[in-house]
Motif scaffolding. Sequence first.
Motif, mmCIF file in Angstrom:
data_model
loop_
_atom_site.group_PDB
_atom_site.id
_atom_site.type_symbol
_atom_site.label_atom_id
_atom_site.label_comp_id
_atom_site.label_asym_id
_atom_site.label_seq_id
_atom_site.Cartn_x
_atom_site.Cartn_y
_atom_site.Cartn_z
ATOM 1 N N THR A 1 0.835 -1.208 0.000
ATOM 2 C CA THR A 1 0.000 0.000 0.000
ATOM 3 C C THR A 1 0.871 1.260 0.000
ATOM 4 O OG1 THR A 1 -0.209 -0.181 2.413
ATOM 5 C CG2 THR A 1 -1.996 -1.084 1.102
ATOM 6 N N GLN A 2 1.995 1.221 0.718
ATOM 7 C CA GLN A 2 2.897 2.376 0.741
ATOM 8 C C GLN A 2 3.542 2.598 -0.624
ATOM 9 O OE1 GLN A 2 3.230 4.447 3.167
ATOM 10 N NE2 GLN A 2 5.216 5.471 2.999
ATOM 11 N N LEU A 3 3.981 1.529 -1.255
ATOM 12 C CA LEU A 3 4.629 1.622 -2.572
ATOM 13 C C LEU A 3 3.704 2.265 -3.597
ATOM 14 C CD1 LEU A 3 6.962 0.812 -4.530
ATOM 15 C CD2 LEU A 3 5.780 -1.360 -4.845
ATOM 16 N N VAL A 4 2.498 1.767 -3.678
ATOM 17 C CA VAL A 4 1.536 2.273 -4.665
ATOM 18 C C VAL A 4 1.137 3.706 -4.342
ATOM 19 C CG1 VAL A 4 -0.781 1.953 -5.619
ATOM 20 C CG2 VAL A 4 0.689 -0.036 -5.221
ATOM 21 N N MET A 5 0.855 3.968 -3.061
ATOM 22 C CA MET A 5 0.404 5.311 -2.668
ATOM 23 C C MET A 5 1.469 6.367 -2.946
ATOM 24 S SD MET A 5 0.631 7.873 -0.228
ATOM 25 C CE MET A 5 1.328 7.144 1.253
ATOM 26 N N VAL A 6 2.716 6.103 -2.526
ATOM 27 C CA VAL A 6 3.773 7.108 -2.700
ATOM 28 C C VAL A 6 4.055 7.368 -4.174
ATOM 29 C CG1 VAL A 6 6.229 7.577 -2.338
ATOM 30 C CG2 VAL A 6 4.846 6.679 -0.462
ATOM 31 N N ALA A 7 4.075 6.315 -4.977
ATOM 32 C CA ALA A 7 4.387 6.467 -6.400
ATOM 33 C C ALA A 7 3.384 7.391 -7.094
ATOM 34 C CB ALA A 7 4.412 5.104 -7.080
ATOM 35 N N ILE A 8 2.107 7.146 -6.889
ATOM 36 C CA ILE A 8 1.075 7.945 -7.563
ATOM 37 C C ILE A 8 0.990 9.340 -6.958
ATOM 38 C CG2 ILE A 8 -1.381 8.095 -8.099
ATOM 39 C CD1 ILE A 8 -1.461 5.037 -8.134
ATOM 40 N N MET A 9 1.050 9.415 -5.630
ATOM 41 C CA MET A 9 0.950 10.720 -4.959
ATOM 42 C C MET A 9 2.085 11.651 -5.357
ATOM 43 S SD MET A 9 1.546 11.577 -0.939
ATOM 44 C CE MET A 9 3.289 11.191 -1.217
ATOM 45 N N THR A 10 3.312 11.111 -5.436
ATOM 46 C CA THR A 10 4.481 11.946 -5.704
ATOM 47 C C THR A 10 4.373 12.681 -7.030
ATOM 48 O OG1 THR A 10 5.930 10.515 -4.404
ATOM 49 C CG2 THR A 10 6.987 11.886 -6.083
ATOM 50 N N MET A 11 3.890 11.991 -8.052
ATOM 51 C CA MET A 11 3.881 12.575 -9.385
ATOM 52 C C MET A 11 2.606 13.330 -9.714
ATOM 53 S SD MET A 11 6.865 12.030 -10.264
ATOM 54 C CE MET A 11 6.680 12.867 -11.837
ATOM 55 N N THR A 12 1.614 13.276 -8.845
ATOM 56 C CA THR A 12 0.370 14.000 -9.138
ATOM 57 C C THR A 12 0.576 15.517 -9.180
ATOM 58 O OG1 THR A 12 -0.994 12.212 -8.227
ATOM 59 C CG2 THR A 12 -2.011 14.389 -8.412
ATOM 60 N N PRO A 13 1.279 16.152 -8.207
ATOM 61 C CA PRO A 13 1.508 17.599 -8.342
ATOM 62 C C PRO A 13 2.301 17.959 -9.600
ATOM 63 C CG PRO A 13 1.953 16.883 -6.092
ATOM 64 C CD PRO A 13 1.783 15.642 -6.913
ATOM 65 N N VAL A 14 3.272 17.123 -9.966
ATOM 66 C CA VAL A 14 4.050 17.378 -11.186
ATOM 67 C C VAL A 14 3.155 17.253 -12.414
ATOM 68 C CG1 VAL A 14 5.996 16.581 -12.593
ATOM 69 C CG2 VAL A 14 6.171 16.578 -10.090
ATOM 70 N N HIS A 15 2.305 16.227 -12.431
ATOM 71 C CA HIS A 15 1.355 16.017 -13.532
ATOM 72 C C HIS A 15 0.421 17.224 -13.663
ATOM 73 C CE1 HIS A 15 -1.471 13.979 -16.180
ATOM 74 N NE2 HIS A 15 -2.437 14.110 -15.286
ATOM 75 N N MET A 16 -0.063 17.721 -12.530
ATOM 76 C CA MET A 16 -0.959 18.878 -12.556
ATOM 77 C C MET A 16 -0.210 20.133 -12.996
ATOM 78 S SD MET A 16 -3.247 18.216 -9.109
ATOM 79 C CE MET A 16 -4.296 19.634 -9.451
ATOM 80 N N HIS A 17 1.016 20.291 -12.534
ATOM 81 C CA HIS A 17 1.816 21.455 -12.927
ATOM 82 C C HIS A 17 2.042 21.465 -14.432
ATOM 83 C CE1 HIS A 17 5.634 23.702 -13.482
ATOM 84 N NE2 HIS A 17 5.107 24.511 -12.567
ATOM 85 N N ASP A 18 2.286 20.297 -15.002
ATOM 86 C CA ASP A 18 2.510 20.193 -16.443
ATOM 87 C C ASP A 18 1.250 20.525 -17.248
ATOM 88 O OD1 ASP A 18 5.102 19.496 -15.959
ATOM 89 O OD2 ASP A 18 4.781 17.330 -16.211
ATOM 90 N N HIS A 19 0.079 20.461 -16.601
ATOM 91 C CA HIS A 19 -1.179 20.799 -17.278
ATOM 92 C C HIS A 19 -1.681 22.189 -16.877
ATOM 93 C CE1 HIS A 19 -1.198 16.483 -18.233
ATOM 94 N NE2 HIS A 19 -2.087 16.777 -19.163
#
Length: 416
Positions: free
Chosen positions: A248-266
């Motif tokens: 659960t930690q692996l999946v959560m951190v991976a997706i959470m970490t890149m979400t602000p970057v993904h939003m910034h790119d949009h």
Amino acid sequence: MTNAAPAARPGLISDPARAQRRILHVLVASQIFSGAGLAAGVTVGALLAQDMLGSTSLAGLPSALFTAGSALAAVAVGRVSQARGRRPGLAAGYLTGAIGSAGVIVAAVLDNPVLLFLALFVYGAGTATNLQARYAGADLAAPGHRARAVSTVLVATTLGGVAGPNLAAPTGTLAEHLGIPNLAGPFILSGLAYALAALVLALWLRPDPLLLARSLAQAKQDGTATAPASSDEGSGGVVLGALVMILTQLVMVAIMTMTPVHMHDHGHGTAASGLVIAIHIGAMYLPSPLTGWLVDRYGRMKIAAASGITLLAAGILAALAPGDSVGLLALALALLGLGWNLGLVSGTAIITDTVPLATRAKTQGLVDVSIAIAGATGGMASGIMVAATSYPALALTGGILSLALLPAVAAAAYRR
């Protein structure tokens, strides 16, 4: 051991329920502060590294570093707690996190990426301590109420965890007035919050829950002249509980970490990404009372399986959500936080049920090391994967990976 003496006072042993209520109140207060410290750094850590390095491929490195730092801190906090009690272990962990926050601010002022990464590693101690505090809530709890005790500590993180990301923009403005780069502003809040959490624990976490639990167990053993019963789950329970929390930690951190970057790119600013992360962190901790009740009522295995299914739904929704849709991304991150919460509470209950008091803190620290390493792996790999493929590919992969919980839980249930 001299510091164990307060836990053995007859008045406290005669009323452990009163001591547990006091301990939970102090832990709740410290978790409110530490939640703000944790969330503030998560919100802008990746953006700060991206701004310094000019590369998206290394944007996951801050998350990996402070998660790796939390692995080392988990060992240290666990060992100090094992030897001297929860109070000195948790207070030292939060103070270290505050020092790391100050280091990040200095690195941003000097525009020094090497110092930034070193400071983020130290900052990770706050993350480890925030998680270790949940075990302190369960030390004195009856077996049938352990998950609810854990959830009480976790839910307190919600207040600070939701406020922290939403203060990213105001603290950025404050930082600029002080001559500090905007993105380092949240770390001002983070350092102050961690320092206050350390102060609360150092002054008021008395009696120490772990030392008192040991005294109670010893008094019971002396009175009955019977050796304590060992867990019927043995090492298998430790492995299963650890596996649930690691995935659960692996999946959560991976997706959470890149979400602000993904939003910034949009085209979204820090206010929008802060809102999404605030919703995510709220979903990580706010459902804890309900989750604790479900785990105690319906069993650890069923809720652990539910966490895998919830994470799958989160990954699918994050993959399909348009980049310009703040609402759908917020919903996906809310499901991501909920799945993590289900896994953490059920996994923690499994570990606490299994490990005897004599080695409890040390084993819990080692388990949290594995969790931290999983988070570091997810944080580091997330940036590389997004740079090589895309954010939707990352989210979908994480969701599918979480399904590995189902056969593990089924196998454990079959053995029982």
